[in-house]
Motif scaffolding. Structure first.
Motif, mmCIF file in Angstrom:
data_model
loop_
_atom_site.group_PDB
_atom_site.id
_atom_site.type_symbol
_atom_site.label_atom_id
_atom_site.label_comp_id
_atom_site.label_asym_id
_atom_site.label_seq_id
_atom_site.Cartn_x
_atom_site.Cartn_y
_atom_site.Cartn_z
ATOM 1 N N MET A 120 -4.012 5.153 3.449
ATOM 2 C CA MET A 120 -4.693 5.825 2.355
ATOM 3 C C MET A 120 -5.249 7.175 2.788
ATOM 4 O O MET A 120 -5.200 8.156 2.041
ATOM 5 N N TRP A 167 -2.512 9.774 3.021
ATOM 6 C CA TRP A 167 -2.182 10.232 1.664
ATOM 7 C C TRP A 167 -3.241 11.210 1.156
ATOM 8 O O TRP A 167 -2.920 12.250 0.596
ATOM 9 N N LEU A 197 1.096 4.153 -3.010
ATOM 10 C CA LEU A 197 0.872 5.573 -2.741
ATOM 11 C C LEU A 197 2.102 6.403 -3.102
ATOM 12 O O LEU A 197 1.981 7.513 -3.640
ATOM 13 N N THR A 234 0.841 -1.201 0.000
ATOM 14 C CA THR A 234 0.000 0.000 0.000
ATOM 15 C C THR A 234 0.872 1.245 0.000
ATOM 16 O O THR A 234 0.649 2.183 -0.779
#
Length: 216
Positions: free
Chosen positions: A94, A97, A58, A54
């Motif tokens: 997430m 980000w 990103l 992940t």
């Protein structure tokens, strides 16, 4: 070259070595099959796979936004791999980000994995749409074989192409550019690829990770 320019449906598009597509006129980055949480899903089933995919995905999005002016990211389905992708650590990464890019427009065309995994967290502020999602001459899709009202940009297949000589062979992710649709390679780390046989009229562009090359 790290990007390859193609003219499709009267629009200039850039095929990027990072396995993404850029539409300069709309400042749009197009990403297929990022599969957030795939490694976490495998670990939840007891399969020992690498961590950090992940974070890697990103970071690669950030690198592309440094290289190109991006106002909108269009995800062509399979944003989440499975329900395990809703794990706290995955969602937290997430969201962190997303908070760094509050003005960035995000759109997700639901894919088959998204329907099983469920929509991403509302805090990510992603517009959810079904295929085909039409903008200008393009129909943004997950599946490349559905009927559309425009030139289809799709994913799902994770296409790869075999470059072979008498002595060696190399399998690389590829863009499949046909008369009525383009299939993008899978963007996500740890997603694999499907070896394709081009249809008549298909042009194949492979990515080495550093450059995009026309091969047929």
């Amino acid at each position: 070259m790290s990007a390859r320019e193609v003219i499709v449906a009267g629009e200039t598009l850039l095929l990027l070595a990072q396995k993404a597509l850029y539409w300069p006129r709309e400042k749009m980055l197009v990403i297929a099959d990022i599969h957030f949480g795939k490694a976490a899903s495998f670990r939840a089933q007891g399969v020992p796979v690498p961590r950090g995919t992940t974070t890697q995905n990103l970071a690669e999005l950030d690198a592309l936004m440094i290289e190109h002016e991006v106002a909108h990211i269009m995800f062509l389905g399979d944003f989440l791999h499975a329900r395990a992708a809703h794990a706290v650590a995955t969602v937290a990464a997430m969201l962190a980000w997303r908070l760094r890019h509050p003005a960035l427009k995000l759109t997700l065309v639901r894919g088959n994995h998204d329907r099983h995994a469920g929509d991403p967290a509302a805090s990510l502020a992603i517009e959810m749409v079904d295929e085909p999602h039409v903008i200008g001459p393009f129909a943004f899709c997950h599946h490349p074989d559905i009927e559309t009202g425009g030139y289809a940009l799709a994913g799902h297949i994770h296409p790869s192409y075999l470059l072979a000589t008498r002595f060696d062979a190399l399998r690389l992710p590829c863009f499949v550019v046909g008369p009525s649709r383009m299939i993008l390679p899978s963007f996500g780390a740890f997603t694999g690829g499907f070896l394709i046989t081009p249809a008549p009229g298909d042009a194949i562009y492979v990515s080495s990770g550093e450059a995009v090359h026309f091969v047929r």
